[in-house]
Design a protein around this motif. Structure first.
Motif, PDB file in Angstrom:
ATOM      1  N   HIS A  57      18.928  35.859 -14.345  1.00 18.74           N
ATOM      2  CA  HIS A  57      20.215  35.969 -15.034  1.00 18.74           C
ATOM      3  C   HIS A  57      20.511  37.453 -15.254  1.00 18.74           C
ATOM      4  O   HIS A  57      19.623  38.205 -15.665  1.00 18.74           O
ATOM      5  N   ASN A 112      13.861  32.637 -16.588  1.00 17.92           N
ATOM      6  CA  ASN A 112      13.088  31.586 -17.248  1.00 17.92           C
ATOM      7  C   ASN A 112      12.071  31.033 -16.262  1.00 17.92           C
ATOM      8  O   ASN A 112      12.359  30.900 -15.064  1.00 17.92           O
ATOM      9  N   HIS A 120      15.660  32.050 -10.267  1.00 17.94           N
ATOM     10  CA  HIS A 120      16.924  32.772 -10.475  1.00 17.94           C
ATOM     11  C   HIS A 120      16.734  33.786 -11.585  1.00 17.94           C
ATOM     12  O   HIS A 120      16.018  33.549 -12.551  1.00 17.94           O
ATOM     13  N   PHE A 150      25.959  35.035  -7.932  1.00 16.01           N
ATOM     14  CA  PHE A 150      27.208  34.318  -8.242  1.00 16.01           C
ATOM     15  C   PHE A 150      27.317  34.116  -9.752  1.00 16.01           C
ATOM     16  O   PHE A 150      26.320  34.135 -10.478  1.00 16.01           O
ATOM     17  N   HIS A 151      28.554  33.916 -10.218  1.00 15.63           N
ATOM     18  CA  HIS A 151      28.790  33.728 -11.651  1.00 15.63           C
ATOM     19  C   HIS A 151      28.196  32.410 -12.138  1.00 15.63           C
ATOM     20  O   HIS A 151      28.324  31.376 -11.465  1.00 15.63           O
ATOM     21  N   ASP A 152      27.569  32.471 -13.337  1.00 14.77           N
ATOM     22  CA  ASP A 152      27.052  31.252 -13.969  1.00 14.77           C
ATOM     23  C   ASP A 152      28.228  30.350 -14.368  1.00 14.77           C
ATOM     24  O   ASP A 152      29.267  30.824 -14.831  1.00 14.77           O
ATOM     25  N   ILE A 153      28.058  29.056 -14.172  1.00 14.50           N
ATOM     26  CA  ILE A 153      29.128  28.098 -14.462  1.00 14.50           C
ATOM     27  C   ILE A 153      29.378  27.958 -15.965  1.00 14.50           C
ATOM     28  O   ILE A 153      30.461  27.536 -16.382  1.00 14.50           O
ATOM     29  N   ASN A 154      28.405  28.333 -16.774  1.00 14.27           N
ATOM     30  CA  ASN A 154      28.498  28.191 -18.234  1.00 14.27           C
ATOM     31  C   ASN A 154      28.081  29.504 -18.882  1.00 14.27           C
ATOM     32  O   ASN A 154      26.997  29.626 -19.453  1.00 14.27           O
ATOM     33  N   LEU A 177      24.053  34.986 -11.849  1.00 22.42           N
ATOM     34  CA  LEU A 177      22.729  34.541 -11.395  1.00 22.42           C
ATOM     35  C   LEU A 177      22.445  35.146 -10.034  1.00 22.42           C
ATOM     36  O   LEU A 177      23.343  35.188  -9.182  1.00 22.42           O
ATOM     37  N   ILE A 230      20.441  22.194  -7.277  1.00 21.25           N
ATOM     38  CA  ILE A 230      21.826  22.692  -7.189  1.00 21.25           C
ATOM     39  C   ILE A 230      21.906  24.063  -6.508  1.00 21.25           C
ATOM     40  O   ILE A 230      22.862  24.335  -5.757  1.00 21.25           O
ATOM     41  N   PHE A 231      20.927  24.917  -6.712  1.00 19.65           N
ATOM     42  CA  PHE A 231      20.998  26.250  -6.094  1.00 19.65           C
ATOM     43  C   PHE A 231      20.691  26.183  -4.595  1.00 19.65           C
ATOM     44  O   PHE A 231      21.255  26.963  -3.811  1.00 19.65           O
ATOM     45  N   HIS A 263      12.500  26.808 -21.038  1.00 20.16           N
ATOM     46  CA  HIS A 263      13.649  25.921 -20.780  1.00 20.16           C
ATOM     47  C   HIS A 263      14.301  26.193 -19.429  1.00 20.16           C
ATOM     48  O   HIS A 263      15.511  26.062 -19.292  1.00 20.16           O
ATOM     49  N   GLN A 264      13.511  26.603 -18.431  1.00 19.34           N
ATOM     50  CA  GLN A 264      14.057  26.700 -17.070  1.00 19.34           C
ATOM     51  C   GLN A 264      14.568  25.319 -16.670  1.00 19.34           C
ATOM     52  O   GLN A 264      13.843  24.332 -16.763  1.00 19.34           O
ATOM     53  N   GLU A 265      15.827  25.261 -16.233  1.00 18.90           N
ATOM     54  CA  GLU A 265      16.424  23.963 -15.889  1.00 18.90           C
ATOM     55  C   GLU A 265      16.568  23.753 -14.394  1.00 18.90           C
ATOM     56  O   GLU A 265      16.469  22.633 -13.916  1.00 18.90           O
ATOM     57  N   VAL A 266      16.881  24.820 -13.671  1.00 16.79           N
ATOM     58  CA  VAL A 266      17.090  24.675 -12.225  1.00 16.79           C
ATOM     59  C   VAL A 266      15.821  25.133 -11.500  1.00 16.79           C
ATOM     60  O   VAL A 266      15.373  26.276 -11.680  1.00 16.79           O
TER      61      VAL A 266
HETATM   62  P1  5GP Z   1      17.917  28.180 -16.438  1.00 16.84           P
HETATM   63  O1  5GP Z   1      17.984  27.497 -17.772  1.00 16.84           O
HETATM   64  O2  5GP Z   1      17.294  27.300 -15.385  1.00 16.84           O
HETATM   65  O3  5GP Z   1      17.293  29.536 -16.513  1.00 16.84           O
HETATM   66  O4  5GP Z   1      19.414  28.475 -16.030  1.00 16.84           O
HETATM   67  C1  5GP Z   1      20.159  27.696 -15.146  1.00 16.84           C
HETATM   68  C2  5GP Z   1      21.571  28.235 -15.159  1.00 16.84           C
HETATM   69  O5  5GP Z   1      22.259  27.660 -14.076  1.00 16.84           O
HETATM   70  C3  5GP Z   1      22.356  27.879 -16.427  1.00 16.84           C
HETATM   71  O6  5GP Z   1      22.794  29.086 -17.049  1.00 16.84           O
HETATM   72  C4  5GP Z   1      23.521  27.043 -15.912  1.00 16.84           C
HETATM   73  O7  5GP Z   1      24.726  27.264 -16.593  1.00 16.84           O
HETATM   74  C5  5GP Z   1      23.601  27.445 -14.446  1.00 16.84           C
HETATM   75  N1  5GP Z   1      24.141  26.418 -13.557  1.00 16.84           N
HETATM   76  C6  5GP Z   1      23.752  25.115 -13.513  1.00 16.84           C
HETATM   77  N2  5GP Z   1      24.447  24.456 -12.568  1.00 16.84           N
HETATM   78  C7  5GP Z   1      25.276  25.373 -11.989  1.00 16.84           C
HETATM   79  C8  5GP Z   1      26.242  25.294 -10.936  1.00 16.84           C
HETATM   80  O8  5GP Z   1      26.485  24.244 -10.336  1.00 16.84           O
HETATM   81  N3  5GP Z   1      26.906  26.441 -10.611  1.00 16.84           N
HETATM   82  C9  5GP Z   1      26.649  27.615 -11.268  1.00 16.84           C
HETATM   83  N4  5GP Z   1      27.364  28.674 -10.863  1.00 16.84           N
HETATM   84  N5  5GP Z   1      25.757  27.731 -12.263  1.00 16.84           N
HETATM   85  C10 5GP Z   1      25.073  26.618 -12.623  1.00 16.84           C
END
Ligand code: 5GP
Length: 134
Positions: A112, A97, A110, A37-41, A49, A14-15, A103-106
């Motif tokens: 935060h 992360n 990045h 850019f602002h985190d979506i959640n 981020l 996604i990034f 729990h790195q997801e993307v």
């Molecule tokens: P991680 O857990 O990998 O450190 O954090 C990934 C972050 O990416 C999460 O806080 C999540 O809310 C954010 N995120 C995931 N998808 C998107 C997106 O499409 N747009 C934005 N702006 N943030 C996203």
């Protein structure tokens, strides 16, 4: 699913799509080396981020393989982003992360930036956690 330490860079993450302009974002700051850019959640009143402009999965990948100019430019951009957000006086927290335990997801490096209110303890306390006393 959590990112594995050794996985190859996925150009469809996604990034990567945000960097290519295929997916919109609420931009805060941009340099030759980084996009913020602002985190979506959001997990705090301010949650932004910062990502490097290059194909790096994690901090390990980035610090081992990115050119020095990009490493320096990226970390400079993290500091600049906090300044742009007006967080220098009140303070803020940065977090990156890396891999399954975090729990790195993307799977694109990045950092935060959290701020806008007192953030509490650095990590959630849990039963059985090891105290080093160091
Ligand atoms: P991680 O857990 O990998 O450190 O954090 C990934 C972050 O990416 C999460 O806080 C999540 O809310 C954010 N995120 C995931 N998808 C998107 C997106 O499409 N747009 C934005 N702006 N943030 C996203």
């Amino acid at each position: 699913m959590s990112v594995k330490a050794t996985e190859p860079y996925d150009e469809g993450n996604i990034f990567a799509r945000i960097l290519r302009g295929e997916v919109p974002c609420r931009k805060v700051h941009e340099t030759a080396h980084a996009l913020a850019f602002h985190d979506i959640n959001p997990q705090a009143p301010v949650h932004v981020l910062v990502i490097p402009k290059g194909p790096y999965v994690s901090m390990a990948d980035f610090t081992a393989n990115a050119p020095a100019e990009l490493v320096a430019g990226f970390f400079r951009a993290v500091g600049e982003t906090a300044r742009v957000l007006g967080l220098e006086e009140t303070g803020y927290r940065i977090l990156a992360n890396a891999g399954p335990h975090s729990h790195q997801e993307v799977p694109h490096l990045h950092v935060h930036i959290f701020g806008g209110a007192p953030l509490g303890p650095m990590l959630a306390r849990r039963a059985g956690s090891r105290e080093t006393g160091a």
